[in-house]
Structure formats: C-alpha cells, structure tokens
Design an enzyme around this catalytic site. Structure first.
Site, PDB file in Angstrom:
ATOM      1  N   TYR A   1      -8.834 115.714  41.622  1.00  0.00           N
ATOM      2  CA  TYR A   1      -9.936 116.482  42.271  1.00  0.00           C
ATOM      3  C   TYR A   1      -9.964 116.215  43.216  1.00  0.00           C
ATOM      4  O   TYR A   1      -9.513 114.594  44.518  1.00  0.00           O
ATOM      5  CB  TYR A   1     -11.654 115.930  41.365  1.00  0.00           C
ATOM      6  CG  TYR A   1     -11.604 116.445  40.114  1.00  0.00           C
ATOM      7  CD1 TYR A   1     -10.901 116.274  39.017  1.00  0.00           C
ATOM      8  CD2 TYR A   1     -12.583 117.846  39.837  1.00  0.00           C
ATOM      9  CE1 TYR A   1     -11.328 115.902  38.031  1.00  0.00           C
ATOM     10  CE2 TYR A   1     -12.656 118.237  38.993  1.00  0.00           C
ATOM     11  CZ  TYR A   1     -12.635 117.677  37.872  1.00  0.00           C
ATOM     12  OH  TYR A   1     -11.881 118.035  36.330  1.00  0.00           O
ATOM     13  N   GLU A   2     -10.926 116.876  44.275  1.00  0.00           N
ATOM     14  CA  GLU A   2     -10.687 116.833  46.466  1.00  0.00           C
ATOM     15  C   GLU A   2     -11.227 115.450  46.971  1.00  0.00           C
ATOM     16  O   GLU A   2     -10.797 115.373  47.230  1.00  0.00           O
ATOM     17  CB  GLU A   2     -10.558 118.096  46.816  1.00  0.00           C
ATOM     18  CG  GLU A   2     -11.901 118.785  46.435  1.00  0.00           C
ATOM     19  CD  GLU A   2     -12.425 120.162  47.071  1.00  0.00           C
ATOM     20  OE1 GLU A   2     -11.503 120.248  47.177  1.00  0.00           O
ATOM     21  OE2 GLU A   2     -13.428 119.629  47.967  1.00  0.00           O
TER      22      GLU A   2
END
Lengths: 286, 260
Positions: free
Chosen positions: B50-51
């Site tokens: 996930y960023e």
C-alpha cells in the site's frame, strides 16, 4: 535545539499569518490538536501544503484560514469527498482557494528536494497525464547523461512544518514509529518545525524496528499533547477512529452543521481535550 | 453457488487475476478487497503493497484508508512514502498495479480529478494520489470499476492517469516500457485491450448477464471480442472468504461509534 513548550506557545511563536504551512501525516500521526490550535489562534491567509489533505485541512479550509493549498489527493480516505474543500473549489465558500495539484510521487520527491536543499525534484512521472497542462509548476528536464526527458517540480520549502509523533526525550529528540509517511522530509525541508508528542520520556531507547529519530537540533519546538493525533492514530498508543472519518461526511456536508461542530469542538475546546483519546488501547488484529 | 451479487462477482473475478508471484500495488476499495481475497484463497504468498509504505502486508480486515494501523502491524516491513515511490515503484520492482477510478474511457485512461473544466469544475474529485505513476511504472495494470454510463464515458474531461492514451502504440511512443492496463474487471463483464488498437473489448461475461445489459451500461459503443466466454461463477470458498472479510471489516470500522 528544540524548545519544549505548550502547544499554544509553539503555535503562537512559529505560525504566522500568510505562512506556507505543512501539517503532514500519511493517515497516521496527523497533528489534529496543533491544527485546531492554529484555528483557535485565528491564523489567516495560510498556504497549506500536504500530500493527503483530509479532515484536518477540510476544517482549516472551512473556517476560511487558507488562501491556497498544494496537494496530491484531497479526499476522506475510504469515505468519499471532502465537502468543505469541494465547497471552496466549486463555490468559493467561505473564500476562494487557489490550488496547486501534483501526484504523490511528485510531492514526496519535492519534500525530499526541500530537505536536501535542492531547488527542484526530478522523477519519471506524469507521463500521458493532464496535470502538467493545468499546473505550470510541473515542467521537464532532459537528463544530461541519457537524454531522457523527466518531470521536474519545485522543492517544497514550508515556513513551518507541524507533525505529531509518539515520543520525545527531555532534550527534544523525537521518535516516530509505524507508518512514517513523509514527516522526516517535511520537517527537514521547513524553516521552522513543531512536533507534538504523546509522551515525554527520560530515554527514547530502545527504539523499535522501523523507528525514525528526528534530533532535537533539527526541530524548533516540541509540545506534549497526548491524544493529539485523534481521530487519526498514534501507533502503539491508540487506533484510528474509522467511525469518526465515516461520521465526518455528514457533519461537513452542510455549512451550518460544520460551523456548529467547529465552535463546539475547536473554538470552545482546548488542547487538553485531546487527552481523553490517549488512553485507549490500540486494537491489534487477533 | 448461484446466489451472489454483481459486486461480489466483480471482486472475485478480480481476485482470480492475481497469483502468488505478484508484487501488487493496491488501491483502496474494490482493489483492496480483490487483492486480499486472492491472498486468502489461491495466492497466499502474494506481496501486497500500500502506498503508505507497508510492504508484504496481511491485513485481517480491509483497511478504510491506505494507512490504517492494521496494514503496518501485519507488514513484513514499512518504508517512508518517498522511498515507496522512488525505490520500489519507480525502481520497477512492482509487477502489478490495481486501480479504480471515477471515470474510464475506451483506452483505459482514468479520471479521478474533475468532472467539468479544471478551473470551474462541476464536481471536484480527490485527485490522482499515487495513480499517475502507478499507471506508468508498474509492470501491468488491472482496473476494477462497476460498469455504468457515468463511469464508462466516450471522452474524459481530464486524464489523471494514462492507460493506452489514444490507443495503438501510444505508450511506446511516449517511451513507456510497461504494459499498462491489461484487464478491466467490472460487475457485468471483463474487458481487455484489443492487441492492435488497444480499445477495450468484452472478453468474458458474468453469469446471468446479457450483451444488451453491457451495451446499455457503457457510455461508448462497446465492442465484443470474437470469442467471448462466460466468467465462472464464484466458488463457495471464494464467496465465503469475501463475505467473511467484509463482515469483519464492517464490524471493525463501525466499532468505535462513541468516537464520532
């Protein structure tokens, strides 16, 4: 060396009308208590910078404290729109908001450039996208070695950066754990910085895996504000209130309910009110 | 198993696209549900990123945001956001990006920025976030979106992230070496870019869905591939896994009601 002061003093000394202000926190450790103090002290004409402006910037925009905003994703994560942000952009309420929009990759690189005292950042970005057509601060450079054309964006240099962290020692060294976002870069890129913390302790040690230390001499002011990231969270101290984020949608949708909420929870409140959120056990997956 | 919703079919069809070897950049919402269903069924060793910086995360409930504590608690490691975008994404170490969007066109370009003119938008959307560079730097891109006339439009008012641009070899002409969108998974059917023109065409239709429904719900004159198959219905395991994680997620996110 960081001065350890009250939140009111930290904001009073370091946040000025018209400043470029970054309040960072990538979902985690968002400095809500400090943002509320900025609203209470009536700062105006701020130029807000943040990768993911969420509820805190919705509140600052909604009270009219912001003249502009540089950002890369302006929503209520997992919930939907920021209604105060939209009202400002779509209807200029309570005042027009000048926006400068980037991608996450560009903002992260721009903070790094600011921390590194470089004038701009370069990245392999924005290929085929329309943002460069509407943002004159997205330009390109040609690599002097390969000839590749890369995107270029100006470094971010806030007048003041505000973040929240888990702990500081009595000298003002600060430890951050968990999702560390872009906080280190945002502090080092800024002329002045404020860190609010859950705890002030004798010793930071032992730092945990993934922890990050910002030394006292790189920070301007540290303030003890337990619970200061609520409804965001402080890893190891209390969880994110997803219910608050879901509930905010209804509060912010309407100008009157927003204004009433701000009066009750910000203008008539004080930093100590955040302490009631501090003691909640962090819920861990079984 | 015959009793399932179109959204469940979409999520499960998307999950099936992923394998154990994928290193996947996960967007919030339907992509996150699909990636975690894949992890909990046929791809237990998939690497989900996930960023917010969490790498190799294995959340027990779906995160409401990309930075929920659950993601960090269960990750192999967590890095800063600049490192995530510079070393891992731009460094070319992510095989698959999973995106959604407010609008898509026939060449799989996405809009999450504005509806109407940029300076005077009718609707101001959240913006691109990580998407512009996810779309160009991941090895390939999967997209999940419900098929509707509002979402699948003839012309985008704004290209937030490029899919196949104007079609054909547009990506190559811009110097991109990655594949771009290879599958678009909707609640009614699955689309793939035509090998030559790169226009999205229907390759698989979900059980019980008609061609007319697909045509009616798409904002452009949608084409069907020469050979169109029926998407296999969800298995009991797939459906139970999705429903379990959705139930746990709902309970977790509504759990702290007194806080709001």
């Amino acid at each position: 060396m960081a001065k350890i002061v009250s939140l009111a003093e930290a904001v009073g000394d370091n946040v000025r009308d018209g400043d470029i202000v970054a309040m960072e926190g990538f979902t985690h450790l968002i400095p809500y208590a400090a943002g509320h103090e900025v609203i209470r002290q009536g700062r105006k004409d701020l130029y807000l910078v943040r990768m993911t402006p969420d509820i805190l910037y919705d509140q600052l925009i909604g009270v009219g404290a912001a003249r502009g905003m540089k950002f890369s994703w302006g929503g209520n994560p997992g919930v939907g729109s920021l209604h105060r942000f939209r009202d400002a952009v779509e209807n200029q309420w309570p005042r027009p908001l000048e926006i400068e929009e980037h991608s996450h990759a560009a903002m992260a690189n721009a903070y790094e450039a600011g921390a590194a005292n470089l004038p701009f950042a370069t990245l392999r970005g924005y290929i085929g996208a329309d943002l460069p057509k509407v943002n004159p601060n997205i330009k390109s450079v040609t690599c002097p070695f390969t000839g590749e054309v890369l995107a270029a964006v100006p470094a971010i240099r806030p007048d003041v950066t505000i973040i929240h962290a888990q702990r500081a020692d009595r000298k003002g060294n600060v430890l951050i754990e968990g999702i560390v976002g872009v906080q280190k870069e945002a502090v080092l890129a800024a002329r002045r910085s404020i860190v609010t913390v859950e705890e002030i302790v004798d010793e930071l040690n032992p730092p945990s895996p993934n922890s990050l230390v910002l030394p006292s001499w790189a920070i301007t002011a540290v303030a003890h504000v337990p619970g200061g990231a609520f409804p965001s969270y402080a890893h190891g101290y209390y969880p994110r209130s997803n219910a608050f984020y879901i509930g905010w949608d209804e509060i912010a949708r309407d100008r009157d309910s927003f204004t009433a909420w701000i009066k009750q929870n910000v203008l008539d409140a004080k930093p100590d009110d955040f302490a009631k959120h501090a003691g909640k056990p962090a819920v861990k997956a079984a | 198993m015959s009793d399932f919703t179109p959204t469940e079919m979409m999520t499960i069809a998307a999950a099936r696209e992923l394998s154990n070897d994928d290193v996947c950049f996960v967007g919030i919402g339907a992509p996150s549900a699909a990636c975690n269903v894949a992890r909990l069924t046929h791809a237990p060793d998939i690497t989900l990123i996930y960023e917010s910086g969490t790498v190799g995360t294995k959340p027990d409930v779906l995160p409401l945001s990309i930075g929920d504590g659950e993601l960090c608690d269960t990750a192999l490691f967590t890095v800063s956001v600049p490192e995530m975008f510079r070393y891992w994404l731009q460094g070319g170490r992510i095989t698959t990006g999973f995106l959604g969007g407010a609008q898509i066109d026939r060449f799989a370009n996405l809009n999450t920025t504005v509806v109407g003119p940029y300076d005077h938008p009718k609707v101001r959307l959240p913006g691109g976030g990580g998407a512009p560079e996810i779309a160009s730097n991941c090895g390939r891109i999967f997209i999940t979106m419900a098929l509707s006339k509002r979402g699948f439009v003839e012309k985008l008012p704004f290209i937030t992230s490029m899919g196949h641009g104007e079609g054909g070899d547009h990506r190559e002409r811009l110097g991109m070496k990655t594949k771009g969108p290879t599958r678009v998974i909707t609640d009614l059917c699955i689309l793939e870019p035509d090998p030559g023109t790169k226009e999205l065409t229907v390759v698989s239709i979900h059980p019980g869905v008609t061609r007319e429904q697909i045509v009616e719900n798409c904002g452009w004159a949608i084409r069907f591939a020469g050979e169109v198959i029926e998407t296999p219905a969800p298995t009991e395991l797939e459906l139970n896994t999705l429903r379990d994680i959705n139930a746990r997620t709902k309970k977790a996110h509504q759990g702290d009601k007194e806080a709001a």
